[in-house]
Scaffold this active site. Structure first.
Site, PDB file in Angstrom:
ATOM      1  N   PRO A  10       0.797  -1.224   0.000  1.00 37.55           N
ATOM      2  CA  PRO A  10       0.000   0.000   0.000  1.00 37.55           C
ATOM      3  C   PRO A  10       0.833   1.280   0.000  1.00 37.55           C
ATOM      4  O   PRO A  10       1.853   1.368   0.681  1.00 37.55           O
ATOM      5  CB  PRO A  10      -0.824  -0.091   1.287  1.00 37.55           C
ATOM      6  N   ASN A  11       0.353   2.217  -0.777  1.00 34.85           N
ATOM      7  CA  ASN A  11       0.894   3.576  -0.903  1.00 34.85           C
ATOM      8  C   ASN A  11       2.186   3.651  -1.707  1.00 34.85           C
ATOM      9  O   ASN A  11       2.643   4.745  -2.023  1.00 34.85           O
ATOM     10  CB  ASN A  11       1.083   4.233   0.486  1.00 34.85           C
ATOM     11  N   ARG A  18       5.410  12.083  -3.413  1.00 31.13           N
ATOM     12  CA  ARG A  18       5.381  12.745  -2.101  1.00 31.13           C
ATOM     13  C   ARG A  18       6.512  12.184  -1.245  1.00 31.13           C
ATOM     14  O   ARG A  18       7.051  11.119  -1.530  1.00 31.13           O
ATOM     15  CB  ARG A  18       4.044  12.468  -1.385  1.00 31.13           C
ATOM     16  N   TYR A  23      11.521   8.552   0.742  1.00 34.64           N
ATOM     17  CA  TYR A  23      11.406   7.443  -0.217  1.00 34.64           C
ATOM     18  C   TYR A  23      12.084   7.718  -1.570  1.00 34.64           C
ATOM     19  O   TYR A  23      12.031   6.872  -2.454  1.00 34.64           O
ATOM     20  CB  TYR A  23       9.922   7.109  -0.434  1.00 34.64           C
ATOM     21  N   ASN A  74       7.858  -5.764  -0.858  1.00 30.02           N
ATOM     22  CA  ASN A  74       7.821  -4.657   0.097  1.00 30.02           C
ATOM     23  C   ASN A  74       6.355  -4.542   0.517  1.00 30.02           C
ATOM     24  O   ASN A  74       5.551  -3.974  -0.217  1.00 30.02           O
ATOM     25  CB  ASN A  74       8.313  -3.359  -0.539  1.00 30.02           C
ATOM     26  N   ALA A  77       3.114  -0.754   4.898  1.00 27.13           N
ATOM     27  CA  ALA A  77       2.662  -0.723   6.300  1.00 27.13           C
ATOM     28  C   ALA A  77       2.094  -2.066   6.746  1.00 27.13           C
ATOM     29  O   ALA A  77       2.075  -2.357   7.957  1.00 27.13           O
ATOM     30  CB  ALA A  77       1.628   0.381   6.477  1.00 27.13           C
ATOM     31  N   GLU A  98      12.449  -9.675   1.631  1.00 26.10           N
ATOM     32  CA  GLU A  98      11.666  -8.508   2.059  1.00 26.10           C
ATOM     33  C   GLU A  98      12.507  -7.249   1.871  1.00 26.10           C
ATOM     34  O   GLU A  98      13.680  -7.228   2.271  1.00 26.10           O
ATOM     35  CB  GLU A  98      11.298  -8.692   3.537  1.00 26.10           C
ATOM     36  N   HIS A 100      12.606  -2.949   2.333  1.00 23.26           N
ATOM     37  CA  HIS A 100      12.058  -1.657   2.769  1.00 23.26           C
ATOM     38  C   HIS A 100      12.977  -0.572   2.250  1.00 23.26           C
ATOM     39  O   HIS A 100      14.210  -0.663   2.422  1.00 23.26           O
ATOM     40  CB  HIS A 100      11.957  -1.576   4.289  1.00 23.26           C
ATOM     41  N   SER A 102      13.105   2.597   3.262  1.00 20.99           N
ATOM     42  CA  SER A 102      13.653   3.337   4.406  1.00 20.99           C
ATOM     43  C   SER A 102      14.191   2.343   5.436  1.00 20.99           C
ATOM     44  O   SER A 102      13.858   1.148   5.396  1.00 20.99           O
ATOM     45  CB  SER A 102      12.568   4.214   5.028  1.00 20.99           C
ATOM     46  N   ARG A 107      13.161   4.485  12.444  1.00 21.84           N
ATOM     47  CA  ARG A 107      11.907   5.248  12.427  1.00 21.84           C
ATOM     48  C   ARG A 107      11.066   4.940  13.672  1.00 21.84           C
ATOM     49  O   ARG A 107      11.593   4.446  14.665  1.00 21.84           O
ATOM     50  CB  ARG A 107      11.172   4.951  11.107  1.00 21.84           C
TER      51      ARG A 107
HETATM   52  O1  CA2 Z   1      10.439   1.832   3.839  1.00 23.93           O
HETATM   53  C1  CA2 Z   1       9.572   1.165   3.254  1.00 23.93           C
HETATM   54  O2  CA2 Z   1       9.725   0.696   2.132  1.00 23.93           O
HETATM   55  C2  CA2 Z   1       8.202   0.953   3.918  1.00 23.93           C
HETATM   56  O3  CA2 Z   1       7.787  -0.390   3.657  1.00 23.93           O
HETATM   57  C3  CA2 Z   1       7.260   1.945   3.270  1.00 23.93           C
HETATM   58  C4  CA2 Z   1       5.882   1.997   3.905  1.00 23.93           C
HETATM   59  C5  CA2 Z   1       5.981   2.132   5.415  1.00 23.93           C
HETATM   60  O4  CA2 Z   1       4.682   2.049   5.998  1.00 23.93           O
HETATM   61  C6  CA2 Z   1       6.873   1.071   6.019  1.00 23.93           C
HETATM   62  O5  CA2 Z   1       6.941   1.280   7.418  1.00 23.93           O
HETATM   63  C7  CA2 Z   1       8.264   1.132   5.429  1.00 23.93           C
HETATM   64  C8  CA2 Z   1       5.084   3.186   3.382  1.00 23.93           C
HETATM   65  C9  CA2 Z   1       5.059   3.347   1.913  1.00 23.93           C
HETATM   66  C10 CA2 Z   1       4.501   4.687   1.608  1.00 23.93           C
HETATM   67  O6  CA2 Z   1       5.086   5.137   0.433  1.00 23.93           O
HETATM   68  C11 CA2 Z   1       4.892   6.432   0.112  1.00 23.93           C
HETATM   69  C12 CA2 Z   1       5.681   6.903  -0.911  1.00 23.93           C
HETATM   70  C13 CA2 Z   1       5.565   8.209  -1.293  1.00 23.93           C
HETATM   71  C14 CA2 Z   1       4.645   9.045  -0.680  1.00 23.93           C
HETATM   72  C15 CA2 Z   1       3.852   8.547   0.343  1.00 23.93           C
HETATM   73  C16 CA2 Z   1       3.972   7.237   0.736  1.00 23.93           C
END
Ligand code: CA2
Length: 145
Positions: A10-11, A18, A23, A74, A77, A98, A100, A102, A107
């Site tokens: 998701p996202n 953003r 990211y 990935n 959340a 897996e 990530h 970040s 965090r």
């Molecule tokens: O660091 C990662 O890849 C995460 O899996 C990214 C997730 C976060 O909830 C994990 O804790 C770590 C969130 C992805 C959101 O991606 C966005 C990218 C651009 C703008 C907004 C959100």
């Protein structure tokens, strides 16, 4: 050879649009294209997919049971919440890596635990989108036996 499934949760469709400070500035299409280019160099078929829905991700993993040699995921959340995704991965026989973007350990505390890590052969966090390429390199070795 069956393809490697590259699954984003998701996202992650918002990559590059953003929060570039966390990211990066590449879009998901850019990332998928660079992983596909490396996969082509390795002669490995790759299928990239993304869903914002937990059930959608579970169904992609079910499809992988018969159609994929390995999974790079990935889970976004859902890493931190989803027993359903862990259960689906436990029903998949091939290697799972897996990724990530970040460093989840740098965090908020709620990001420090991932259910998926209990199933993954390896976890990469904090290497930016380069992490997907590192995962593919590792996957190459894992599927070669
Ligand atoms: O660091 C990662 O890849 C995460 O899996 C990214 C997730 C976060 O909830 C994990 O804790 C770590 C969130 C992805 C959101 O991606 C966005 C990218 C651009 C703008 C907004 C959100």
């Amino acid at each position: 050879m069956k393809p490697i499934f590259l699954i984003n949760g998701p996202n992650l469709n918002l990559l590059g649009l953003r929060q570039p400070e966390i990211y990066g500035s590449e879009t998901l299409a850019d990332v998928e294209a660079k992983v596909a280019a490396l996969a082509a160099e390795f002669g490995m078929p790759l299928e990239a997919m993304q869903s914002n829905h937990e059930g959608g991700l579970v169904e992609m993993i079910h499809r992988a049971r018969t159609e994929a040699a390995g999974i790079i995921i990935n889970p976004g959340a859902y890493s931190h919440t989803s027993v359903a995704i862990l259960d689906a991965l436990n029903a998949f026989d091939g290697p799972v890596l897996e990724v990530h973007i970040s460093n989840i350990h740098k965090r908020e505390a709620f990001r420090h635990h991932s259910y998926v890590s209990a199933r993954a052969e390896g976890v990469i966090a904090g290497f930016g989108t380069e992490g997907y390429l590192l995962a593919l390199r590792r996957m190459r070795g894992l599927v070669a036996g």
